[in-house]
Design an enzyme around this catalytic site. Structure first.
Site, short mmCIF file in Angstrom:
data_model
loop_
_atom_site.label_atom_id
_atom_site.label_comp_id
_atom_site.label_asym_id
_atom_site.label_seq_id
_atom_site.Cartn_x
_atom_site.Cartn_y
_atom_site.Cartn_z
N LYS A 13 0.85 -1.20 0.00
CA LYS A 13 0.00 0.00 0.00
C LYS A 13 0.89 1.26 0.00
CE LYS A 13 -3.40 -2.64 2.51
NZ LYS A 13 -4.64 -2.63 3.25
N HIS A 97 -8.77 -3.22 -5.66
CA HIS A 97 -8.66 -3.36 -4.19
C HIS A 97 -9.81 -2.57 -3.56
CE1 HIS A 97 -7.19 -2.98 -0.10
NE2 HIS A 97 -6.39 -4.00 -0.36
N GLY A 173 -7.01 -5.17 7.42
CA GLY A 173 -6.36 -4.26 8.36
C GLY A 173 -7.02 -4.18 9.72
N SER A 213 -6.10 -9.59 7.01
CA SER A 213 -5.49 -9.88 8.32
C SER A 213 -4.81 -11.25 8.38
CB SER A 213 -6.54 -9.74 9.43
OG SER A 213 -6.97 -8.39 9.52
N GLY A 234 -1.46 -7.62 3.45
CA GLY A 234 -1.17 -6.20 3.60
C GLY A 234 -0.12 -5.98 4.67
N GLY A 235 -0.58 -5.61 5.86
CA GLY A 235 0.31 -5.23 6.95
C GLY A 235 1.47 -6.18 7.22
C1 PEP Z 1 -5.00 -5.92 1.85
O1 PEP Z 1 -5.13 -4.71 1.99
O2 PEP Z 1 -5.00 -6.41 0.72
C2 PEP Z 1 -4.87 -6.74 3.05
C3 PEP Z 1 -5.11 -8.00 2.95
O3 PEP Z 1 -4.49 -6.08 4.18
P1 PEP Z 1 -4.19 -6.74 5.63
O4 PEP Z 1 -3.43 -8.03 5.40
O5 PEP Z 1 -3.39 -5.73 6.36
O6 PEP Z 1 -5.52 -7.02 6.24
#
Ligand code: PEP
Length: 251
Positions: A13, A97, A173, A213, A234-235
């Site tokens: 991101k 997304h 997230g 997540s 993501g994170g």
């Molecule tokens: C994403 O934004 O594609 C995502 C899966 O984020 P996170 O893993 O942080 O939930």
């Protein structure tokens, strides 16, 4: 029958300065000599694509973009085309997304045009779909997911052209995740839709990732669900130590 090879892709991101290149170097070093059970990809911000591609060289880690415009060139200030991403060394691009669908009002038609642009440029489109909490709680999950899939995935695509990422918006997230059973029922539905649209052979060739997540401590459980062919992360993709913990779910 064995499904497609899994893919674990990291979506950075709007995170990452030059200093964070060390995480990519670390990831590459940590993966040396590891027998990988999945493909691995990082999707850094546009400013870092070139340095990441250069740093990775011939490494097995692929690089993707986070979004693209549907046109190849033109007067679109601030936009990046799929051709530019390909030129910079990307092999894939995320489209649709939920953060773009929500904040940039991207419709299925816009996402489909971006997916077509990705194929035109020789990139794999990672097409994101997923329901909001309100949609889930009102019993509309299948309707929303099937509708987004039908509207966003162009006819005539095959497994090399697109990867589907099922990302429940409420899990992104938040640290909240669906149960394995909830993931399985949505992925089963997506697979059914793909087979209906493309036929058995082609429909089973698409990878369907789960995203929302995913962390090292839940990766084995979530990614072990039926019809899950990897993760969009993501994170937990920002730190090599966390990301490798997820990749190792496929070791
Ligand atoms: C994403 O934004 O594609 C995502 C899966 O984020 P996170 O893993 O942080 O939930």
């Amino acid at each position: 029958m064995a499904g497609p090879k899994a893919l674990v892709a990291g979506n950075w991101k709007m995170n990452g300065l030059t200093a964070e290149l060390k995480e990519v170097r670390l990831l590459s070093d940590m993966l040396k000599g590891v027998r990988l059970g999945c493909d691995v990809m990082v999707c850094p911000p546009a400013t870092l694509i070139r340095p990441v591609v250069q740093l990775l060289g011939s490494s097995r880690i692929k690089v993707g973009g986070q979004d693209c415009h549907d046109a190849a060139t033109g007067a679109f200030t601030g936009e990046i085309s799929a051709e530019m991403l390909e030129d910079a060394g990307c092999t894939a691009v995320i489209v649709g997304h939920s953060e773009r669908r929500t904040r940039h009002c991207e419709t299925d038609a816009v996402v489909r045009a971006k997916a077509e642009a990705a194929r035109r440029a020789g990139l794999t489109a990672i097409i994101c779909i997923g329901e909001t909490l309100e949609e889930r709680e009102s019993g509309r999950t299948f309707e929303v997911v099937s509708g987004q899939l039908a509207g966003s995935l162009p006819a005539g695509f095959a497994g090399d052209d697109a990867v589907i990422a099922y990302e429940p918006v409420w899990a992104i997230g938040t640290g909240r995740t669906p149960t394995r059973g909830q993931i399985e029922e949505v992925h089963r539905r997506i697979r059914r839709d793909l087979i209906e649209k493309f036929g058995e052979e082609q429909g089973t060739g698409f990878r369907v990732l789960y995203g929302g997540s995913v962390k090292p401590n839940n990766a084995a459980e979530l990614l072990g669900a039926d019809n899950v062919d990897g993760a969009l992360v993501g994170g937990a993709s920002l730190k090599a130590a966390d990301f490798i913990g997820i990749i190792k779910a496929y070791a």
